[in-house]
Design an enzyme around this catalytic site. Structure first.
Site, PDB file in Angstrom:
ATOM      1  CE1 TYR A 150      -7.474 -12.440   0.479  1.00  0.00           C
ATOM      2  CE2 TYR A 150      -8.503 -13.586   2.318  1.00  0.00           C
ATOM      3  CZ  TYR A 150      -7.634 -12.621   1.842  1.00  0.00           C
ATOM      4  OH  TYR A 150      -6.946 -11.829   2.717  1.00  0.00           O
ATOM      5  NE  ARG A 207      -9.044  -9.055  -2.522  1.00  0.00           N
ATOM      6  CZ  ARG A 207      -7.973  -9.034  -1.737  1.00  0.00           C
ATOM      7  NH1 ARG A 207      -8.087  -9.328  -0.458  1.00  0.00           N
ATOM      8  NH2 ARG A 207      -6.806  -8.711  -2.225  1.00  0.00           N
ATOM      9  CG  HIS A 220       1.638  -7.990   1.433  1.00  0.00           C
ATOM     10  ND1 HIS A 220       1.054  -6.748   1.569  1.00  0.00           N
ATOM     11  CD2 HIS A 220       2.738  -7.964   2.235  1.00  0.00           C
ATOM     12  CE1 HIS A 220       1.763  -6.011   2.410  1.00  0.00           C
ATOM     13  NE2 HIS A 220       2.797  -6.718   2.823  1.00  0.00           N
ATOM     14  CB  CYS A 268      -4.206 -30.208   2.064  1.00  0.00           C
ATOM     15  SG  CYS A 268      -2.608 -30.766   1.434  1.00  0.00           S
ATOM     16  CB  THR A 282       1.439   2.035  -0.775  1.00  0.00           C
ATOM     17  OG1 THR A 282       1.371   1.408   0.510  1.00  0.00           O
ATOM     18  CG2 THR A 282       2.740   2.791  -0.918  1.00  0.00           C
TER      19      THR A 282
END
Ligand code: BJW
Length: 245
Positions: free
Chosen positions: A60, A63, A113, A143, A192
């Protein structure tokens, strides 16, 4: 030829990775797509994240980095113009996590999403927050809120992975729009492959209320035969032509 819309028409648009292809964002399942070289269950499932969070964050982060300089294209802008014509009789449900519809100026957008540029805790329910960080060097963020409570919890991308629920309220809002529209519904799926549910089932929901469906895609998708009209071609060329007043 333009889609005929009158003063009662309600338009639900579903977009997928194909609409962003002309902006330079890779699709998922085409050759050269995002998952080439990656096992999808390793990078897009909660089990994959539990097994190897470094790999998932690397995927990710890559990306996120690739979004630098990416801008919306003519397909995104055509949907902004259509929304300006229809107002509340328009709803855009996107499977994309790239944020390009919002960047273009679309307002009635549901991100089915999640969002690439948001992060959330994998344990606590603090709201997702904007995050463009590219995590490199084997870093997996934790976190801070959980740490204050003496708990160890990893942060994760705010993405809906396989087997996970869609964000609260999204499916209800889509269903309410379809029901309210009834026969006046015009459903348009753009870019899609029709392989992922529940998005792939919206064409069937359209038929159930007596609406009309259009597919705008580079090639015939898995569920193309379920649509009333199929337009094959790039979204950036076909959408402006379909919505010409
Ligand atoms: C162009 C173009 C150009 C190129 N112009 N066109 C019913 C039946 C069977 C299975 C299921 C079911 N319901 C649910 C499931 C399970 C599962 C699923 O669908 N599995 C299938 C694979 C069979 N669904 C889920 O798990 C969903 N969750 C769920 O239903 O939860 C229920 C639940 C209830 C109670 C408790 C718990 C759960 C969640 C699905 C999440 C999908 N997430 C992903 C990954 C996100 C990660 C990420 O972004 O990295 O989202 S999957 C991936 O596919 C991504 C996309 O949004 C999604 C759709 O892909 P898309 O957009 O269609 O892209 P491509 O690449 O496939 O196609 C691009 C197309 O564009 C091609 O056709 C090109 O030709 C075309 N194109 N250039 C026009 N210029």
């Amino acid at each position: 030829m333009p889609i005929h819309l009158d003063d009662t028409s309600h338009v639900l648009v579903l977009t997928g990775a194909g609409i962003s292809a002309e902006s330079g964002v890779p699709t998922f399942r085409d050759a050269g797509g995002l998952w080439e070289g990656h096992d999808v269950t390793q990078v897009a499932s909660p089990q994959g994240f539990a097994r190897d969070p470094i790999l998932v964050w690397r995927f990710y982060s890559g990306r996120r980095a690739a979004m630098a300089g990416v801008v919306p294209n003519a397909g995104h802008h055509a949907l902004v113009a259509l929304e300006a014509r229809l107002g509340d009789r328009f709803l855009l449900a996107t499977q994309n996590v790239d944020g390009l519809h919002l960047a273009a100026g679309s307002q009635r957008v549901l991100e089915m999403h999640g969002g690439l540029m948001r992060t959330r805790c994998s344990v606590c329910d603090r709201p997702a927050f904007a995050d463009t960080t590219v995590y490199r060097d084997k870093v997996v963020p934790v976190c801070g809120q959980c740490r204050e409570r003496q708990r160890e919890a990893l942060l994760r991308p705010d993405i809906v992975w396989f087997g996970e629920r869609l964000p609260p309220g999204v499916l209800d809002q889509i269903a309410a729009f379809i029901t309210a529209a009834g026969k006046t519904l015009v459903f348009i799926a753009v870019g899609t492959s029709g392989e992922v549910y529940p998005a792939a089932g919206l064409v069937d929901a359209t038929r159930e209320v007596g609406g009309t469906s259009w597919l705008v895609n580079l090639e015939a998708s898995t569920n193309a035969s379920s649509f009333d009209h199929v337009v094959l071609g790039p979204a950036g060329r076909e959408l402006p032509a379909l919505f010409a007043p």
